[in-house]
Design an enzyme around this catalytic site. Structure first.
Site, short mmCIF file in Angstrom:
data_model
loop_
_atom_site.label_atom_id
_atom_site.label_comp_id
_atom_site.label_asym_id
_atom_site.label_seq_id
_atom_site.Cartn_x
_atom_site.Cartn_y
_atom_site.Cartn_z
N ASN A 170 2.46 3.22 2.27
CA ASN A 170 1.86 3.31 1.00
C ASN A 170 0.82 2.52 0.85
O ASN A 170 0.09 1.09 1.29
CB ASN A 170 2.75 2.70 0.15
CG ASN A 170 2.46 2.21 -1.62
OD1 ASN A 170 2.05 1.31 -1.96
ND2 ASN A 170 2.41 3.40 -1.86
N MET B 26 0.08 10.76 0.82
CA MET B 26 1.13 9.55 1.89
C MET B 26 2.06 10.60 1.17
O MET B 26 2.55 11.14 0.97
CB MET B 26 0.74 8.20 1.23
CG MET B 26 -0.23 7.93 1.10
SD MET B 26 -1.10 7.48 2.95
CE MET B 26 0.19 6.25 3.40
N ALA B 27 3.62 10.46 2.26
CA ALA B 27 4.35 10.72 2.27
C ALA B 27 4.97 10.44 0.51
O ALA B 27 6.38 11.03 0.19
CB ALA B 27 5.69 10.07 3.00
N CYS B 28 4.49 9.12 0.43
CA CYS B 28 5.22 8.25 -0.70
C CYS B 28 4.17 9.79 -1.93
O CYS B 28 5.21 9.63 -3.55
CB CYS B 28 4.68 7.34 -1.24
SG CYS B 28 3.20 6.84 -1.11
N GLY B 29 4.12 10.64 -1.94
CA GLY B 29 2.80 11.01 -2.45
C GLY B 29 2.30 11.29 -3.41
O GLY B 29 1.36 11.15 -3.84
#
Length: 180
Positions: free
Chosen positions: A128, A159-162
């Site tokens: 992140n 990112m995968a976390c949005g």
């Protein structure tokens, strides 16, 4: 691939959503003629099956020196003696901290401590954007550079976390270029 391998590369994988790119990296290195062995942190093995790396590299992935998963009496020493180049991808904040501090509490970190200083070592952070910018992570990365590691900066993007920002694992093709 036939013939003698170009290089013996140890790919160490930390627990990050970017681990799927490590599969692509392992495949690209193997297809280029390198012999690739993978060592995974225990949490990385919860994200992706070690058997996938075995299918991509024709070598079983190392996950632990204990129990039925171990290959030899001292996997960390055998891997450290075997490798000609080390790449840590993805390198999570946790794994970066443990490497920088010399903590040896799993197969990956124990192996990395046993790798001779003469072996080229490449680290590819993936996390992140806020974590990547945290003072402790910045400090740990600086320590690793001082210790002789080459750090390949992560990329910007979704990112995968949005979130958007720097922290994406660098493209596997770029890692292959740097290792060449």
């Amino acid at each position: 691939p036939g013939g003698d391998p170009m290089s013996r590369i140890l790919l160490c994988c930390g627990a990050s959503a970017a681990i799927f790119k490590a599969c692509d990296l392992a495949s690209k290195l193997f297809q280029a003629g390198d012999q690739v062995r993978v060592a995974m942190t225990p949490n990385a093995g919860k994200l992706i099956s070690p058997q996938l790396f075995e299918a991509l590299t024709s070598e079983p992935a190392a996950t632990s020196e204990w129990g039925p998963d171990r290959r030899t009496a001292m996997d960390h020493i055998d891997l450290a003696r075997w490798t000609e180049k080390v790449v840590v991808a993805p390198a999570s904040a946790d794994l970066i901290a443990r490497i920088a501090l010399g903590v040896a509490n799993d197969l990956v970190t124990t192996t990395l401590l046993a790798v001779p200083q003469s072996v080229p070592r490449l680290l590819c952070p993936a996390m992140n954007p806020t974590m990547l910018a945290a003072p402790s992570v910045v400090r740990n990365l600086a320590q690793l550079v001082e210790d002789g590691w080459q750090v390949l900066d992560s990329e910007e993007g979704h990112m995968a976390c949005g979130e958007e920002g720097q922290g994406r694992l660098v493209d596997p093709e770029r890692i292959v270029e740097v290792l060449a």
